[in-house]
Design an enzyme around this catalytic site. Structure first.
Site, mmCIF file in Angstrom:
data_model
loop_
_atom_site.group_PDB
_atom_site.id
_atom_site.type_symbol
_atom_site.label_atom_id
_atom_site.label_comp_id
_atom_site.label_asym_id
_atom_site.label_seq_id
_atom_site.Cartn_x
_atom_site.Cartn_y
_atom_site.Cartn_z
ATOM 1 N N TYR A 197 52.897 111.292 46.081
ATOM 2 C CA TYR A 197 52.881 113.626 46.763
ATOM 3 C C TYR A 197 52.175 113.141 47.723
ATOM 4 C CZ TYR A 197 51.217 118.112 46.819
ATOM 5 O OH TYR A 197 51.506 119.739 47.093
ATOM 6 N N ILE A 236 62.137 95.010 35.399
ATOM 7 C CA ILE A 236 61.307 95.694 34.722
ATOM 8 C C ILE A 236 61.869 97.485 34.161
ATOM 9 C CG2 ILE A 236 59.494 97.217 34.560
ATOM 10 C CD1 ILE A 236 58.264 95.083 37.054
ATOM 11 N N LYS A 274 58.578 95.617 42.899
ATOM 12 C CA LYS A 274 60.008 96.127 42.111
ATOM 13 C C LYS A 274 60.167 97.260 42.234
ATOM 14 C CE LYS A 274 60.302 99.373 37.755
ATOM 15 N NZ LYS A 274 60.063 100.179 37.050
ATOM 16 N N ARG A 284 60.782 109.063 42.577
ATOM 17 C CA ARG A 284 60.136 109.932 41.949
ATOM 18 C C ARG A 284 58.709 110.216 43.083
ATOM 19 N NH1 ARG A 284 60.356 109.639 36.079
ATOM 20 N NH2 ARG A 284 58.563 110.959 35.971
ATOM 21 N N THR A 310 55.547 104.228 34.902
ATOM 22 C CA THR A 310 56.016 105.560 34.440
ATOM 23 C C THR A 310 56.302 105.524 33.008
ATOM 24 O OG1 THR A 310 56.365 105.258 36.782
ATOM 25 C CG2 THR A 310 57.541 107.166 35.639
ATOM 26 N N THR A 311 56.687 104.514 32.654
ATOM 27 C CA THR A 311 57.767 105.147 31.304
ATOM 28 C C THR A 311 56.200 105.086 30.186
ATOM 29 O OG1 THR A 311 58.980 103.739 32.204
ATOM 30 C CG2 THR A 311 59.852 104.021 29.747
ATOM 31 N N TYR A 362 56.170 98.055 43.662
ATOM 32 C CA TYR A 362 56.423 99.596 43.145
ATOM 33 C C TYR A 362 56.694 100.558 43.749
ATOM 34 C CZ TYR A 362 58.234 102.713 38.957
ATOM 35 O OH TYR A 362 59.263 103.009 38.126
#
Length: 291
Positions: free
Chosen positions: A107, A203, A161, A138, A44-45, A133
């Site tokens: 989504y 992370i 994660k 999000r 994501t980052t 994850y």
């Protein structure tokens, strides 16, 4: 399988929004020299949502090549399409990544059974270590501990994660998974406590701006030295909070620009950090001792 400080690395970009590979190589070398234990590429980052499939694979391949086995490279290969996630994961394996990080489908809000079948199918399709994850803030999708326990029975699903910030989940998940299944935090603000409760590492977004400090704090926690870990983490606490004043990675990319590490570029629909927050983030960088 992995432990310690694993940076959720940003993807530097040029003014034309192409990937800035020169800056990416610089960041890789800086992290290795600073004691970062593993690099997570194109999570994501790393703006995975705005890199196309070709760029995604190229960035993973570049990171793998430049790291050259000095530390593990974990490739972000999650998607809300199971077939797309399989394709990305296969690409990561082909270019030599050590493992893959797969976010829960975003989504489309699958059921727990849908999450189980999604991750099971990817794991069976691509023989590479895979880390689940869970970041419901999000994705609008929360993988429950019981589902993680089911997936832990798949041999190449090696960890999770957990980015809810809910520390009570450490014990819940640990009770449901095999002994060699690893728990990593994705929440910087609670990372030290997560590790002290039995996590194997984190992370981290904050590791982008303070790799040495995060590594030292995590290692102290892994060694069971709670007082030292909390002492080392204290100057970073403001950064843990302020690097999320706008959607990640907006603040952390601005911080790295302020530190002179990368150019000022980010892809739409993300925009540069609002001027209202410049002093806020700058103050956090000063508190952390990196500016």
């Amino acid at each position: 399988m992995f432990k310690g400080s694993m940076v959720a690395l940003v993807t530097p970009m040029n003014e034309d929004e192409s990937v800035d590979y020169q800056s990416l190589e610089y960041l890789i070398e800086w992290h290795i020299a600073s004691g970062t234990d593993a690099i997570v590429a194109v999570g994501t980052t790393g703006e995975s949502a705005t890199l196309d499939m070709k760029e995604h694979c190229e960035v993973i391949a570049f990171v793998v090549n430049k790291v050259a086995k000095r530390i593990p490279v974990i490739a972000g290969t999650g998607a809300n399409s199971t077939s797309e996630a399989i394709e990305l994961t296969a690409c990561a394996k082909k270019v030599g990544a050590d493992a893959c990080l797969l976010v829960t489908p975003y989504y489309n809000k699958p059921t727990q059974e849908g999450l189980y079948l999604h991750h099971k199918k990817i794991a069976e399709a691509v023989d590479i270590p895979q880390i689940l994850y869970n970041v419901p803030g999000r994705t609008a999708c929360d993988m429950q501990p019981e589902t993680i326990g089911r997936l832990a029975k798949v041999s190449n699903i090696v960890g999770v994660k957990e980015a809810t910030g809910d520390l009570s989940r450490v014990a819940k998940i640990r009770a449901l998974v095999r002994d060699d299944f690893d728990l990593y935090t994705g929440d910087d603000a609670t990372a030290i406590e997560f590790i002290l409760l039995g996590g194997q590492g984190g992370i981290s977004v904050t590791a982008n701006i303070a790799p040495s400090q995060v590594s030292q704090a995590y290692n102290a926690a892994l060694a069971g030295n709670a007082d030292l870990a909390r002492e080392l983490d204290a100057p970073l606490m403001e950064a843990h909070q302020k690097l999320f004043v706008e959607a990640n990675p907006i603040p952390v990319k601005w911080a790295l620009v302020e530190m002179g590490k990368i150019k000022s570029a980010i892809r739409l629909p993300l925009t540069p950090l609002s001027t209202d927050y410049h002093d806020v983030v700058r103050g956090a960088l000063k508190q952390a001792g990196v500016l």
